[in-house]
Enzyme design. Structure first.
Site, PDB file in Angstrom:
ATOM      1  N   LYS A 208       0.703  -1.144  -0.045  1.00 32.28           N
ATOM      2  CA  LYS A 208       0.085  -0.106  -0.163  1.00 32.28           C
ATOM      3  C   LYS A 208       1.054   0.998  -0.065  1.00 32.28           C
ATOM      4  CE  LYS A 208      -3.510   2.506   2.701  1.00 32.28           C
ATOM      5  NZ  LYS A 208      -4.458   2.386   3.866  1.00 32.28           N
ATOM      6  N   GLU A 214      10.275  -4.803   4.641  1.00 36.20           N
ATOM      7  CA  GLU A 214      10.228  -6.108   4.320  1.00 36.20           C
ATOM      8  C   GLU A 214      10.117  -6.234   2.702  1.00 36.20           C
ATOM      9  OE1 GLU A 214       8.782  -5.009   6.746  1.00 36.20           O
ATOM     10  OE2 GLU A 214       8.789  -6.693   8.634  1.00 36.20           O
ATOM     11  N   GLY A 265      -4.994  -1.853   4.928  1.00 38.09           N
ATOM     12  CA  GLY A 265      -3.979  -2.923   4.367  1.00 38.09           C
ATOM     13  C   GLY A 265      -4.802  -4.470   4.531  1.00 38.09           C
ATOM     14  N   ARG A 266      -5.119  -4.640   5.817  1.00 34.40           N
ATOM     15  CA  ARG A 266      -6.004  -5.884   6.008  1.00 34.40           C
ATOM     16  C   ARG A 266      -7.442  -6.066   5.677  1.00 34.40           C
ATOM     17  NH1 ARG A 266      -4.999  -2.552  10.193  1.00 34.40           N
ATOM     18  NH2 ARG A 266      -6.639  -1.728  11.625  1.00 34.40           N
ATOM     19  N   GLU A 351      -5.089  -6.864  14.455  1.00 34.52           N
ATOM     20  CA  GLU A 351      -4.587  -5.503  14.434  1.00 34.52           C
ATOM     21  C   GLU A 351      -5.888  -4.593  14.178  1.00 34.52           C
ATOM     22  OE1 GLU A 351      -2.909  -4.526  10.172  1.00 34.52           O
ATOM     23  OE2 GLU A 351      -0.964  -4.777  11.215  1.00 34.52           O
ATOM     24  N   HIS A 382      -5.012 -33.627  16.599  1.00 33.32           N
ATOM     25  CA  HIS A 382      -3.659 -34.275  17.026  1.00 33.32           C
ATOM     26  C   HIS A 382      -2.845 -33.511  17.651  1.00 33.32           C
ATOM     27  CE1 HIS A 382      -5.677 -37.961  15.647  1.00 33.32           C
ATOM     28  NE2 HIS A 382      -6.257 -37.241  14.668  1.00 33.32           N
ATOM     29  N   LYS A 491       9.082  -1.007  14.346  1.00 29.83           N
ATOM     30  CA  LYS A 491       9.878  -0.678  13.003  1.00 29.83           C
ATOM     31  C   LYS A 491      11.112   0.574  13.112  1.00 29.83           C
ATOM     32  CE  LYS A 491       5.542  -1.156  10.008  1.00 29.83           C
ATOM     33  NZ  LYS A 491       4.676  -0.537   9.319  1.00 29.83           N
TER      34      LYS A 491
HETATM   35  O1  F6P Z   1       2.066  -4.012   9.679  1.00 26.12           O
HETATM   36  C1  F6P Z   1       1.602  -3.049   9.592  1.00 26.12           C
HETATM   37  C2  F6P Z   1       1.218  -2.976   8.179  1.00 26.12           C
HETATM   38  O2  F6P Z   1       1.163  -1.572   7.910  1.00 26.12           O
HETATM   39  C3  F6P Z   1      -0.208  -3.592   8.003  1.00 26.12           C
HETATM   40  O3  F6P Z   1      -1.350  -2.727   8.269  1.00 26.12           O
HETATM   41  C4  F6P Z   1      -0.040  -3.524   6.388  1.00 26.12           C
HETATM   42  O4  F6P Z   1      -0.895  -4.745   6.048  1.00 26.12           O
HETATM   43  C5  F6P Z   1       1.237  -4.202   6.332  1.00 26.12           C
HETATM   44  O5  F6P Z   1       2.132  -3.381   7.232  1.00 26.12           O
HETATM   45  C6  F6P Z   1       1.968  -3.950   4.744  1.00 26.12           C
HETATM   46  O6  F6P Z   1       1.878  -2.645   4.345  1.00 26.12           O
HETATM   47  P1  F6P Z   1       2.112  -2.189   3.053  1.00 26.12           P
HETATM   48  O7  F6P Z   1       1.174  -2.761   2.306  1.00 26.12           O
HETATM   49  O8  F6P Z   1       1.956  -0.544   3.022  1.00 26.12           O
HETATM   50  O9  F6P Z   1       3.470  -2.561   2.534  1.00 26.12           O
END
Ligand code: F6P
Length: 522
Positions: A208, A214, A265-266, A351, A382, A491
């Site tokens: 987003k 990452e 995002g979620r 979240e 199990h 972060k």
């Molecule tokens: O972990 C926080 C967060 O902002 C989530 O809400 C989101 O889904 C994820 O990181 C990834 O964010 P982005 O889509 O901006 O990379």
């Protein structure tokens, strides 16, 4: 106007009284014996989902008090604010209009409620992007040169598409493999790339913000790998799914599909973030997925509260968390394709509602989101079902089962369904044992969600049901379900520590972090 805080309403006091009088000692077996209609009263159909709530520590009188609580907290007003595009995410000053992403095409706008006409521009943009994205998905499906699609993203930019592509495995286009790389741990990307050829691979960089460390780290490494392996025509092999088109272009990606800051995002699987799913199941499949969710939206928007499934589930969550004091819920999908369903729900619920302050930032005296966890059945049986049956804590279980299998193997599905039913039954009825070891106390609650078939439409409805259910409990608790400030501190600290791992500088660190850091660099 901020609604009255839930614990200050008369309904909350009445619920506390009901809990003290009968709730604490409620016995499911007695409740079924006393009411032959209990199953009928506490189960219902909603679009594409049947739900049995009757094995919960709940009776119609308690449900009625919970509905009073919902009304006292202006749940209907809060729902209408959500579904008309009001700024419900106040800390980020944003609407939360994931529901608009599955609203039918703008041609219908003239006949739609005024609320939809107010967001007609947004809806037109949604459909323009959707059409473009689905045309692209069809082109990729038709391109036999692309055998591997790699989604690089994390959180909502990973869990939704990954969960859904796995769940709809029976509908996935033959001849293509789908990979999901989320972790900054290079082992994951390395293990994926090892089997790929650049000329046959399409990378989808899903973020987003297009700033998430990452994702950016993985995307840069993927780009470097592509060049090192002799890949050419990056435009054909890298696509960005983002609200930050400028950053994607600066990264060197020209094909981008956008979305908007009012998509959390979620909640973004319905947007361009859903491209891996659209490639996997095709344009018609993706439209069916949206239609299933829209049917659930309309149910949530219009069904009376007492027969509104997201409302009933969300209120049950409040009852369990705040009156029974249950701290977790176990998610038990009895379908192996739903293996990422628990992980998906973890982000959606924890979240969204894992918060201890109200919408104005004041600390709340009551608990909010429980911990969600689980594994597909029958595997969980199990592993940890021992504790669910005989452990100290009561953990409500949420089963999901599917009536029709999509494989031809005889006998399996009957056994799978029998196990799902048996576990819910055993949790409830228990068993008087010869000794303590063989004794099952029973009276352990569960909800049973049933789909006729696991297909794009039913999966869309099932996800939207969960989104709205999370909204309901968040609205009663008076929290902002749409921000996620709790992920920020880690972060910032990680950025600082990455520098210190390079420099060895431990000044100002606590002794434990400094001690570990030294061991890592020595
Ligand atoms: O972990 C926080 C967060 O902002 C989530 O809400 C989101 O889904 C994820 O990181 C990834 O964010 P982005 O889509 O901006 O990379």
């Amino acid at each position: 106007m901020t609604p009255t805080r839930c614990d200050r309403t008369p309904a909350w006091a009445a619920l506390q009284q009901a809990f003290d009088a009968t709730g604490r000692t409620f016995d499911l077996r007695e409740a079924f014996a006393a009411d032959v209609d209990r199953f009928g009263r506490l189960s219902q159909s909603a679009p594409h989902v049947f739900a049995d709530l009757s094995k919960n520590l709940l009776d119609p009188a308690t449900e009625s008090l919970l509905l009073d609580l919902a009304r006292a907290c202006d749940l209907e007003g809060q729902r209408d604010a959500l579904l008309t595009g009001a700024i419900v995410n106040t800390t980020e000053h944003r609407a939360a209009m994931h529901w608009l992403l599955r609203y039918p095409a703008p041609a219908l706008v003239d006949t739609d409620p005024i609320a939809i006409r107010n967001v007609a521009d947004e809806l037109a943009q949604v459909h323009a992007t959707l059409d473009a994205m689905l045309a692209f998905a069809e082109a990729v499906r038709a391109d036999s040169g692309i055998t591997d699609v790699v989604n690089i993203g994390i959180g909502g930019s990973d869990l939704g598409p990954q969960m859904a592509v796995l769940a709809l495995d029976a509908f996935v286009v033959p001849g293509k493999r789908f990979h999901f790389v989320s972790n900054v741990d290079g082992h994951e990307l390395d293990a994926t790339l090892r089997h790929l050829k650049p000329q046959n691979t399409l990378f989808l960089v899903a973020s987003k913000t297009f700033t998430t460390v990452e994702t950016m780290t993985n995307a840069h490494s993927a780009k470097a790998w592509f060049a090192a392996q002799g890949g050419t025509d990056i435009d054909h092999h890298f696509v960005a799914l983002t609200t930050n088109v400028e950053a994607a272009q600066a990264f060197g990606i020209r094909t981008t599909f956008g979305f908007w800051d009012w998509v959390g995002g979620r909640y973004s699987i319905w947007s361009a973030i859903g491209l891996p799913l659209a490639i996997a199941i095709g344009a018609d499949g993706f439209r069916a997925f949206l239609a299933g969710a829209h049917a659930m939206d309309e149910h949530f928007r219009s069904a009376p509260l007492e027969s509104n499934l997201p409302v009933r589930l969300g209120l049950l969550d409040v009852w369990y968390r705040n009156f029974h004091g249950f701290t977790s819920r176990s998610i038990a999908p009895y379908h192996s394709a739903l293996k990422r369903w628990p992980a998906y729900l973890q982000q959606l619920e924890m979240e969204s509602n894992g918060k201890r302050v109200d919408v104005d930032g004041h600390v709340l005296p009551y608990a909010t989101a429980p911990v969600l966890w689980g594994e597909p059945g029958t595997n969980g049986q199990h592993a940890y079902f021992q504790a669910l049956h005989q452990g100290h804590d009561t953990v409500p279980v949420e089963f999901v089962a599917v009536k029709q299998p999509r494989h031809p193997l005889g006998g399996h599905h009957t056994l799978l369904l029998a196990n799902a039913l048996a576990q819910a039954q055993a949790l409830m009825v228990g068993k008087t044992g010869a000794d303590g070891h063989r004794h099952f106390p029973g009276n352990r609650p569960s909800t049973f969600l049933l789909l006729d078939d696991l297909n794009p439409t039913t999966l869309g409805a099932l996800i939207a049901l969960q989104e709205h259910r999370v909204f309901v409990s968040g609205a009663v608790w008076g929290i902002n379900s749409f921000d996620q400030w709790g992920v920020e501190l880690g972060k910032v600290l990680a950025r600082d520590l990455a520098g210190r791992l390079d420099s060895g500088d431990c000044v100002g660190l606590d002794a434990s972090t400094a001690g570990l850091l030294k061991r890592l660099i020595d």
